[in-house]
Every structure is written in C-alpha cells, then in structure tokens.
Design an enzyme around this catalytic site. Structure first.
Site, PDB file in Angstrom:
ATOM      1  N   ARG A   1       0.146   2.073  10.559  1.00 57.45           N
ATOM      2  CA  ARG A   1      -0.711   0.989  10.084  1.00 57.45           C
ATOM      3  C   ARG A   1      -2.151   1.276  10.509  1.00 57.45           C
ATOM      4  O   ARG A   1      -2.417   1.704  11.634  1.00 57.45           O
ATOM      5  CB  ARG A   1      -0.262  -0.364  10.659  1.00 57.45           C
ATOM      6  CG  ARG A   1       1.055  -0.871  10.074  1.00 57.45           C
ATOM      7  CD  ARG A   1       0.892  -1.268   8.616  1.00 57.45           C
ATOM      8  NE  ARG A   1       2.131  -1.781   8.018  1.00 57.45           N
ATOM      9  CZ  ARG A   1       2.985  -1.063   7.304  1.00 57.45           C
ATOM     10  NH1 ARG A   1       2.754   0.233   7.126  1.00 57.45           N
ATOM     11  NH2 ARG A   1       4.052  -1.616   6.775  1.00 57.45           N
TER      12      ARG A   1
ATOM     13  N   HIS B   1      -2.487   6.365   1.675  1.00 55.44           N
ATOM     14  CA  HIS B   1      -1.283   5.570   1.961  1.00 55.44           C
ATOM     15  C   HIS B   1      -0.127   6.000   1.049  1.00 55.44           C
ATOM     16  O   HIS B   1       0.480   5.180   0.349  1.00 55.44           O
ATOM     17  CB  HIS B   1      -1.567   4.077   1.808  1.00 55.44           C
ATOM     18  CG  HIS B   1      -0.608   3.227   2.601  1.00 55.44           C
ATOM     19  ND1 HIS B   1      -0.998   2.076   3.240  1.00 55.44           N
ATOM     20  CD2 HIS B   1       0.718   3.360   2.858  1.00 55.44           C
ATOM     21  CE1 HIS B   1       0.043   1.529   3.856  1.00 55.44           C
ATOM     22  NE2 HIS B   1       1.100   2.302   3.634  1.00 55.44           N
TER      23      HIS B   1
ATOM     24  N   GLU C   1      -7.529  -1.332   2.726  1.00 58.06           N
ATOM     25  CA  GLU C   1      -7.007  -0.487   1.656  1.00 58.06           C
ATOM     26  C   GLU C   1      -7.021  -1.238   0.326  1.00 58.06           C
ATOM     27  O   GLU C   1      -6.671  -2.427   0.309  1.00 58.06           O
ATOM     28  CB  GLU C   1      -5.580  -0.036   2.004  1.00 58.06           C
ATOM     29  CG  GLU C   1      -5.527   0.829   3.244  1.00 58.06           C
ATOM     30  CD  GLU C   1      -4.107   1.137   3.716  1.00 58.06           C
ATOM     31  OE1 GLU C   1      -3.971   1.970   4.621  1.00 58.06           O
ATOM     32  OE2 GLU C   1      -3.147   0.532   3.164  1.00 58.06           O
TER      33      GLU C   1
END
Length: 319
Positions: A238, A286, A267
């Site tokens: 994270r 990601h 993000e």
C-alpha cells in the site's frame, strides 16, 4: 426476496476475464466505473454491493437501507467503513490470497531490476549509449548479486512468506518482521527480528503489510536512515506505508540506493507527485496483482463468497 446486486467498478478488473454468472444469484446492475458521489443513487435499492476501489464511508452505508452485503473485489477492505457496516448488520467479505503468486513475481521483478539495472540499461541502449562504447560491453552502474545478501520482509502473511521463499531460492539470507507470532519456515538462514533491526541489516527491504492507522507512513526518515546506503526498498503493498517526501530525500541524498514501487499514496499517480523523477526510483502503475490468472481467481472468489453468504455460511468475513 430477489437479491439486487450492484457492481460499482467492474472495469477495474479488466475486460479479459471470465465473469461468473452473477445473474443466477439475483438482478445485476453493472457499472464499469463509479465515483463515491454516484453510489447512493446507483445503489439505493441494492441488497448487495460489489466494490474494488469505490469508497463506502459511513454516510453512504447509512443511506442504503436495503443493503445487507458488501463484497470487496480485492483482498484489501479499507474502502469500507467496517464499524458502520457492523452496526447496520451489513456483512463485508474479501478475497484473500488470490494474487499471492502474481505479487511475489512482480516484487522480484522490481528487486531484479534494481539489482541488475535492467531498465536503466535498456533505456541506455535505446538512447544510443552502447554504440559509443569503446568496449564490447557497457554499463552505467554495475549489477549487484542477490546471492549472499539479506532480504528483509515486512509482514509475513501469504505474500510476504512467498517472497521470503523466493529470496531463499536466490541464495539470500532472510529476515522478517511480523507484529504477531508466526511459525518459523523450514529453511535457513532465517530470523524474525524487530523493524529497526530489519531495516538496518537488510540489503533489500520489501513491504507486505496492510495499511492501518498504526502502519501509515511507518517508513519515514528515521527508518530510512537506518538502511545501508547500498540497500533498496520495494513496496507492492500500500502506498501510504511510506512517507513519500522522506523517501525522495533519501534517494536524492544517497541514504539508500534505490526504490521499486507498485503503489503510491494517491492513485492514479498525479503529474505533480513528489516521487516523479526521483533518482533510482522504479514505479509501476499498481499492476502487481493483475495477472489474468489472478483476476480470474479474484472473480471466482467474489462469486463464491456471495454463494456462501446466501447459503447461510459466509466465508472471508472481515471484522
């Protein structure tokens, strides 16, 4: 009563997966993408809500009187206000461990890139730097062998322990930090140590823990200053585990040698993000979790959770 199932962000899983037949379970309304402000209108009659990254805070959950189930299309569940869900009798389920192999693979892709300077030298070749070399070979920075180095794994759940096993396969010594006791693995050398010792002793630190109030920005200037100047840090967990301004400073000042990140605090990563252009910093968008195999396992897990809930035996309930 027929279930009314609303999928808020189906597009986050991609269009190359095989979706289970959710229509067998009830009336399905599917949205490719939703914002938090869309939720109350789109889900006002829903009994079941599926979300990957759409946040469901207190005020939204309290505005959905028919809701009795939230399915997280993810392992993480911090997108749901759990105390409010519990207070209103809403069951929340996630899908653990569906992406363990994919995240382990991506973690080591970043480690290997940092150690072997793959991206750096691919770019140098494309820019014509090799052709100017007086020797048959050319390097901007020498590669680093992982064998004999120390891998520090923060968090020792499914993914952390898989990464540790891979580190052992590369001939690395493995240290791990786990806030709760865990069984020792079968291989050596291995040791559980405190967080500060792990950062001080490791040549590569890799993060595999959840984001909690206690872990938010735990990797700060103080911890980074304990690292070897030759060490790398990798984060596929994270983004908010790292104080990003402190990381940028550490990279600029040579406190550490490099970073490999698949996650950042905001993000998609905005153009003005503090880590844009940071030296020796590899950033991927990601995607560690996102192999097609992992995404198919994820959707199967979401479907199975709903089936088990409807059968009166809910699985993967998060507290």
């Amino acid at each position: 009563m027929k279930e009314r199932i609303v999928i808020l962000d189906a597009g986050s899983v991609g269009d190359d997966c095989t979706w289970p037949d959710f229509a067998r379970l009830g009336e399905v309304t599917r949205y490719e993408i939703s914002s938090t402000r869309d939720v109350v209108e789109r889900a006002k009659n829903a009994t079941m809500l599926l979300t990957n990254k759409v946040y469901l805070p207190k005020e939204i959950l309290e505005a959905l009187p028919h809701l009795r189930y939230v399915g997280c299309i993810s392992t993480g569940y911090n997108q749901v206000d759990l105390p409010t869900a519990a207070a209103h009798g809403i069951t929340v389920c996630n899908v653990p461990a569906y992406s363990t192999a994919s995240v382990m693979q991506h973690t080591f892709a970043l480690i290997l890139d940092l150690a072997s300077k793959i991206t750096m030298h691919v770019n140098a070749v494309e820019q014509g730097q090799w052709e100017k070399s007086p020797q048959f070979c050319f390097w901007l920075q020498p590669a680093v062998e992982l064998a004999g180095k120390t891998l520090g794994v923060v968090g020792f759940g499914d993914t952390g322990s898989a990464v540790a096993r891979m580190g052992h396969a590369f001939g690395m010594n493995v240290l791990a930090y786990a806030p709760r006791p865990k069984p020792l693995p079968e291989y050596t050398p291995f040791a559980f140590v405190g967080l500060e010792e792990l950062f001080a002793q490791s040549d590569v630190v890799t993060l595999h823990c959840p984001s909690t109030p206690e872990s938010k920005e735990m990797v700060n200037a103080a911890l980074l200053s304990r690292m070897k100047p030759s060490a790398f840090i990798v984060n596929t967990a994270r983004g908010d585990l790292i104080q990003e301004r402190d990381l940028r400073t550490a990279l600029e000042q040579g406190t550490i040698a490099g970073a490999g990140l698949d996650v950042v605090s905001k993000e998609p990563m905005p153009a003005h993000h503090i880590l844009h252009g940071a030296p020796n910093c590899l950033i991927t968008p990601h995607v560690a979790w996102s192999s097609v195999e992992a995404r198919n396992r994820l959707l199967h897990g979401v479907f199975t959770n709903i089936c088990n809930f409807l059968a009166g035996a809910p699985t993967n309930v998060v507290k």
